[in-house]
Design a protein around this motif. Sequence first.
Motif, PDB file in Angstrom:
ATOM      1  N   ILE A 176       1.399   5.063  -6.212  1.00 13.22           N
ATOM      2  CA  ILE A 176       1.242   3.954  -5.272  1.00 13.22           C
ATOM      3  C   ILE A 176      -0.142   3.353  -5.473  1.00 13.22           C
ATOM      4  O   ILE A 176      -1.145   4.067  -5.524  1.00 13.22           O
ATOM      5  N   PHE A 177      -0.183   2.031  -5.605  1.00 15.90           N
ATOM      6  CA  PHE A 177      -1.444   1.310  -5.728  1.00 15.90           C
ATOM      7  C   PHE A 177      -1.687   0.532  -4.441  1.00 15.90           C
ATOM      8  O   PHE A 177      -0.832  -0.243  -4.006  1.00 15.90           O
ATOM      9  N   LEU A 178      -2.852   0.767  -3.854  1.00 19.03           N
ATOM     10  CA  LEU A 178      -3.260   0.063  -2.642  1.00 19.03           C
ATOM     11  C   LEU A 178      -4.579  -0.656  -2.900  1.00 19.03           C
ATOM     12  O   LEU A 178      -5.311  -0.304  -3.821  1.00 19.03           O
ATOM     13  N   THR A 179      -4.887  -1.625  -2.064  1.00 20.19           N
ATOM     14  CA  THR A 179      -6.229  -2.162  -2.025  1.00 20.19           C
ATOM     15  C   THR A 179      -6.962  -1.558  -0.832  1.00 20.19           C
ATOM     16  O   THR A 179      -6.341  -0.937   0.050  1.00 20.19           O
ATOM     17  N   GLN A 180      -8.272  -1.739  -0.789  1.00 20.81           N
ATOM     18  CA  GLN A 180      -9.101  -1.030   0.184  1.00 20.81           C
ATOM     19  C   GLN A 180      -9.052  -1.629   1.588  1.00 20.81           C
ATOM     20  O   GLN A 180      -9.726  -1.125   2.487  1.00 20.81           O
ATOM     21  N   ASP A 181      -8.234  -2.655   1.788  1.00 16.86           N
ATOM     22  CA  ASP A 181      -8.223  -3.358   3.079  1.00 16.86           C
ATOM     23  C   ASP A 181      -6.829  -3.418   3.712  1.00 16.86           C
ATOM     24  O   ASP A 181      -6.581  -4.271   4.562  1.00 16.86           O
ATOM     25  N   VAL A 182      -5.924  -2.527   3.310  1.00 19.90           N
ATOM     26  CA  VAL A 182      -4.585  -2.557   3.905  1.00 19.90           C
ATOM     27  C   VAL A 182      -4.383  -1.350   4.829  1.00 19.90           C
ATOM     28  O   VAL A 182      -4.849  -0.252   4.540  1.00 19.90           O
ATOM     29  N   TYR A 183      -3.676  -1.603   5.923  1.00 19.27           N
ATOM     30  CA  TYR A 183      -3.375  -0.551   6.890  1.00 19.27           C
ATOM     31  C   TYR A 183      -1.880  -0.245   6.826  1.00 19.27           C
ATOM     32  O   TYR A 183      -1.044  -1.070   7.241  1.00 19.27           O
ATOM     33  N   LEU A 184      -1.549   0.923   6.290  1.00 21.04           N
ATOM     34  CA  LEU A 184      -0.141   1.311   6.214  1.00 21.04           C
ATOM     35  C   LEU A 184       0.413   1.541   7.608  1.00 21.04           C
ATOM     36  O   LEU A 184      -0.228   2.148   8.459  1.00 21.04           O
ATOM     37  N   GLN A 185       1.634   1.062   7.828  1.00 20.97           N
ATOM     38  CA  GLN A 185       2.321   1.303   9.088  1.00 20.97           C
ATOM     39  C   GLN A 185       3.128   2.594   8.996  1.00 20.97           C
ATOM     40  O   GLN A 185       3.244   3.209   7.936  1.00 20.97           O
ATOM     41  N   LYS A 186       3.688   3.026  10.100  1.00 19.72           N
ATOM     42  CA  LYS A 186       4.406   4.300  10.165  1.00 19.72           C
ATOM     43  C   LYS A 186       5.528   4.351   9.117  1.00 19.72           C
ATOM     44  O   LYS A 186       6.296   3.399   8.976  1.00 19.72           O
ATOM     45  N   ASN A 187       5.581   5.446   8.396  1.00 23.85           N
ATOM     46  CA  ASN A 187       6.623   5.733   7.386  1.00 23.85           C
ATOM     47  C   ASN A 187       6.609   4.767   6.195  1.00 23.85           C
ATOM     48  O   ASN A 187       7.598   4.687   5.461  1.00 23.85           O
ATOM     49  N   ALA A 188       5.510   4.069   5.986  1.00 19.55           N
ATOM     50  CA  ALA A 188       5.457   3.119   4.871  1.00 19.55           C
ATOM     51  C   ALA A 188       5.671   3.807   3.530  1.00 19.55           C
ATOM     52  O   ALA A 188       6.446   3.333   2.686  1.00 19.55           O
ATOM     53  N   ILE A 189       4.997   4.922   3.317  1.00 19.46           N
ATOM     54  CA  ILE A 189       5.146   5.625   2.031  1.00 19.46           C
ATOM     55  C   ILE A 189       6.537   6.228   1.908  1.00 19.46           C
ATOM     56  O   ILE A 189       7.189   6.107   0.860  1.00 19.46           O
ATOM     57  N   ALA A 190       7.022   6.872   2.946  1.00 16.17           N
ATOM     58  CA  ALA A 190       8.362   7.473   2.898  1.00 16.17           C
ATOM     59  C   ALA A 190       9.425   6.419   2.618  1.00 16.17           C
ATOM     60  O   ALA A 190      10.357   6.643   1.832  1.00 16.17           O
ATOM     61  N   ASN A 191       9.289   5.258   3.219  1.00 13.07           N
ATOM     62  CA  ASN A 191      10.299   4.208   3.054  1.00 13.07           C
ATOM     63  C   ASN A 191      10.282   3.601   1.655  1.00 13.07           C
ATOM     64  O   ASN A 191      11.331   3.373   1.053  1.00 13.07           O
ATOM     65  N   ILE A 192       9.095   3.341   1.117  1.00 15.14           N
ATOM     66  CA  ILE A 192       9.046   2.731  -0.222  1.00 15.14           C
ATOM     67  C   ILE A 192       9.433   3.749  -1.290  1.00 15.14           C
ATOM     68  O   ILE A 192      10.045   3.390  -2.306  1.00 15.14           O
ATOM     69  N   LEU A 193       9.121   5.020  -1.056  1.00 14.92           N
ATOM     70  CA  LEU A 193       9.526   6.067  -2.000  1.00 14.92           C
ATOM     71  C   LEU A 193      11.044   6.228  -1.995  1.00 14.92           C
ATOM     72  O   LEU A 193      11.677   6.317  -3.067  1.00 14.92           O
ATOM     73  N   TYR A 194      11.645   6.242  -0.820  1.00 13.57           N
ATOM     74  CA  TYR A 194      13.102   6.340  -0.729  1.00 13.57           C
ATOM     75  C   TYR A 194      13.767   5.145  -1.414  1.00 13.57           C
ATOM     76  O   TYR A 194      14.766   5.289  -2.115  1.00 13.57           O
ATOM     77  N   PHE A 195      13.193   3.975  -1.231  1.00 17.04           N
ATOM     78  CA  PHE A 195      13.756   2.751  -1.801  1.00 17.04           C
ATOM     79  C   PHE A 195      13.779   2.816  -3.318  1.00 17.04           C
ATOM     80  O   PHE A 195      14.806   2.531  -3.954  1.00 17.04           O
ATOM     81  N   ILE A 196      12.678   3.199  -3.932  1.00 19.72           N
ATOM     82  CA  ILE A 196      12.633   3.221  -5.397  1.00 19.72           C
ATOM     83  C   ILE A 196      13.441   4.389  -5.966  1.00 19.72           C
ATOM     84  O   ILE A 196      14.046   4.269  -7.034  1.00 19.72           O
ATOM     85  N   GLU A 244     -14.332  -0.627   8.079  1.00 16.73           N
ATOM     86  CA  GLU A 244     -12.911  -0.514   8.387  1.00 16.73           C
ATOM     87  C   GLU A 244     -12.179   0.436   7.439  1.00 16.73           C
ATOM     88  O   GLU A 244     -10.998   0.724   7.639  1.00 16.73           O
ATOM     89  N   PHE A 245     -12.873   0.920   6.406  1.00 18.76           N
ATOM     90  CA  PHE A 245     -12.227   1.769   5.411  1.00 18.76           C
ATOM     91  C   PHE A 245     -11.737   3.078   6.022  1.00 18.76           C
ATOM     92  O   PHE A 245     -10.722   3.623   5.604  1.00 18.76           O
TER      93      PHE A 245
END
Length: 284
Positions: free
Chosen positions: A85-105, A16-17
């Motif tokens: 950004i720290f992820l684990t090997q079993d998570v599936y990012l949803q659309k705009n996940a990185i853009a949204n968390i970056l904007y938030f911080i 699944e990776f």
Amino acid sequence: MTKVGLFIPTLNAGKEFKKVLDRINQQSGDFELRKLIIDSESSDDTVQLAQQAGFEYQTIPVQTFTHGKVRHYAVEKMSDCDYIIFLTQDVYLQKNAIANILYFIKTHHQIAIAYGRQIADVNTVGWLDALDRQNNYPSKSAIKNWKNRRKYGLKTVFSSDAFAIYRRDVLLELGNFPLTVNFSEDMLMAAKAVQKGYSIGYCATAICEHNQKLNYHQLYQRYRKIGEFHHQYPWIKQKFGSANSQGISLVIGEMKFLISRGLLYLIPSLVIRSGIKYLGYKLG
């Protein structure tokens, strides 16, 4: 353009990776992404898949792995990044996940660490694991700090190692991840940050799917490690409070939900799981 590092510690990530990596490469926004794995001697094609997806990689002997060590190394290696950004090997990012968390911080300058929302597929993990996710990762964003610690208690310093973003300069100010810490390293760094006057953010619009399902033995081992962590760092509970009352409220809330949905057959499992969590934590 903001330079963002993305790091995943890996060990035999499995078939699944590729989906995990594809979801990362589908992210878009006003940022440049540098991607890295540190692999603990995988025997499958984890490293090859990561390389094909544009990741840099390093390897470490599996017997020397700690959660703190690999994250410490990643922070050092990605010295050209403003955020990591720290992820684990079993998570599936949803659309705009990185853009949204970056904007938030970026728009909340006092936040040192922000973590995203985790959702789970009920058909994959079952109702009880899905409810745990729902309670820990609600639909409303939050900012937690020293001033409102009495409201949140120990959850003031709750974070996640599955999907979180850190200001790299603040991480270095805090001394980076300790090399020896091997569990709850996310809570440790959050607690250090709050002590220094920073806030911890929860961004409910940055979503990942995390279908981790734990059997009774795995659940016991997890909560025993949490108990060991709090024995190693007792000052965290001393400053932010115990999780006991929150745990009781969680069990009551989940029981009410099961009753309301007619899922009465799951109540014995909920009671058993709750007992295992409590026992593991106390023996840790």
